[in-house]
Design an enzyme around this catalytic site. Structure first.
Site: not given
Ligand code: BG6
Length: 491
Positions: A241, A178-179
């Site tokens: 997230h 989950d980045h």
């Molecule tokens: C991803 C989603 O996990 O996270 C995307 O699948 C989203 O739809 C993205 O745009 C958002 O990540 P960040 O790091 O740009 O906030």
């Protein structure tokens, strides 16, 4: 494996190496770690995808991706050439068992060498790839597997995937990304809460009125129509997230900064979420879908036109009022909000404290606003504590709210590494703390599923909103019915 400098020897096999995630996120992240000196000379990178391609063709693809996705200041030609020369390309059909023998042959090496299998593929492949890796003996003791979200599209499919993966790799060698957990400010949330004595005494229902978690994006579906139209904002963002952010705010202090100690506490929060059912769904959720509009003055099409699905009911915006049924948080709502094609890219957590119990400042009392702690995840990473202060000067007591501001860019100079850099190296180190455990993923689905069911049982469709606005008006209505407002910077 590790050198004193923190550099590593390992093999990385990227499945789906020619796909968007690999090229947009993994290549730049690996490149940065290479430039930082963390990849020893013997690190081997294998790009795996279905089509036939020569090594040189893949390297050209990787070079192009780095060109597009790195800041120009970070693009060093010699470093890029050195980095892409590490790659070998292997054509492999993920469903063809015989193709894994060629992979085994290519990565044949010492059995105690760390091997990372990164599955940058759709979740329907996770189980079968892990099965084939095991059948070919590629799941040796130092092998680990990285799974990209989403893990399934509901509880049953998540369970099926988790079981299939578990048959090949023990849980401590499964890294579910989950980045958001790799973002600096998200980790800072743990530093804020557990490295300062100041906040814990006020971190509960007695002092906190409510919490807002907002992840706002300006972008649309970015060429991922096929995936997104089946997912929607609840599955794509909230199930992972936003719930992870909620967990980090709401969890009890773990007894150690250790993978299972932290994940046990997050799991308890997920288990304490009050179920949303068909009766409460209208009151506690809002879903929206963008129509045509403009973001930053540039006209953008409606969602249905972007994905070319005229009848799509997929939500691109969602608000959920979540409640954590435990002693610490009873009666403190957590308003979760996310959407695409909003006016700003901004992610933040707002902890709204209760008003002072008694006002003493006669005339100036009307200006007294309750304290608010704003944790900005992106952009302008930082923390602001909004406090009441006296306006300087003679002539009576005048009060105004002003922020006590900690800006990470001002305090810590230099480039902020992307979440993937941290997470990739954590996989190599074998540290699963910032990855979701299978029980966390399943607990999150258990709470999300009735919301999906409630929506599909009702006759309502997502409320339209103009691209470039803050979502449908009912999103404001939901929080205002409770006598509260969205954090004003977000308007
Ligand atoms: C991803 C989603 O996990 O996270 C995307 O699948 C989203 O739809 C993205 O745009 C958002 O990540 P960040 O790091 O740009 O906030």
């Amino acid at each position: 494996m590790t050198h004193p400098s923190g550099s590593f020897s390992f093999d990385l096999v990227v499945f789906g190496a020619t796909g968007d995630l690999s090229l947009r996120k993994l290549m730049p992240a690996l490149y940065h770690r290479d430039v930082a000196g963390q990849l020893n000379a013997d690190v081997r990178l294998f790009a795996v995808a279905r089509g036939a391609m020569r090594d040189e063709e893949f390297r050209n693809l990787a070079r192009g991706a780095l060109n597009r996705h790195l800041d120009s200041a970070d693009y060093d030609e010699a470093a890029v050439e050195r980095f892409i020369a590490r790659f070998r390309y292997l054509s492999l059909d993920a469903d063809a068992p015989e193709d894994y023998a060629a992979l085994a042959q290519a990565i044949d090496g010492a059995s105690d060498r760390v091997v990372v299998y990164y599955l940058a593929m759709a979740p329907r492949f996770f189980g079968s790839i892990c099965g084939h890796l095991a059948a070919t003996g590629l799941n040796r003791p130092q092998a680990r597997v990285v799974l990209e979200k989403p893990i399934g599209h509901d509880l049953a499919s998540a369970r099926t995937i988790n079981a299939a993966v578990a048959a090949a790799f023990p849980e401590e060698r499964v890294f579910r990304i989950d980045h958001y957990l790799g973002k600096e400010t998200v980790q800072n949330l743990m530093a804020l809460r557990f490295a300062n004595a100041l906040f814990e005494p006020v971190w509960h229902r007695g002092v906190v009125d409510h919490v807002q978690v907002t992840v706002a994006e300006k972008i649309g579906v970015e060429g991922r129509a096929g995936y997104y139209d089946h997912a929607g904002a609840l599955r794509d963002m909230v199930q992972n997230h936003l719930l992870q952010l909620l967990c980090l705010v709401a969890m009890e202090a773990p007894n150690a900064f250790a993978a299972d100690a932290v994940r046990d506490e997050k799991l308890k929060v997920l288990q304490a979420l009050r179920p949303i059912n068909e009766r409460s769904i209208m009151e506690k959720t809002v879903r929206g879908q963008y129509g045509p509009g403009a973001v930053d003055g540039v006209a953008v099409p409606a969602y249905v036109d972007e994905v070319e699905q005229a009848a799509s009911n997929t939500e691109t915006f969602v608000v959920v009022k979540a409640e954590v049924d435990n002693w610490r948080w009873a009666g403190v709502p957590f308003y979760l909000r996310t959407g695409k094609r909003l006016p700003a890219r901004r992610s933040e957590i707002v902890v709204q404290f209760r008003p002072v119990p008694h006002l003493i400042f006669d005339g100036a009392s009307r200006d007294v606003v309750a304290n608010r702690l704003v944790i900005r995840l992106q952009p302008d990473e930082g923390i602001a504590l909004h406090m009441m202060t006296k306006v300087p000067g003679p002539g009576g007591m005048r009060l105004r709210q002003a922020p006590l501001n900690l800006s990470f860019a001002d305090t810590f100079h230099g480039r902020q590494p992307d979440a993937y850099e941290r997470l990739l190296m954590d996989v190599v180190r074998g540290n699963p703390m910032l990855f979701m455990r299978s029980d966390e993923v399943e607990a999150a689905w258990r709470w999300i599923e009735p919301i999906l069911a409630g929506w599909s049982a009702g006759s309502e469709t997502p409320k339209p909103y103009t691209a470039g606005s803050w979502g449908p008006s009912s999103a404001i209505g939901l929080i205002e019915r409770d006598g509260r407002t969205w954090h004003e910077d977000m308007r």
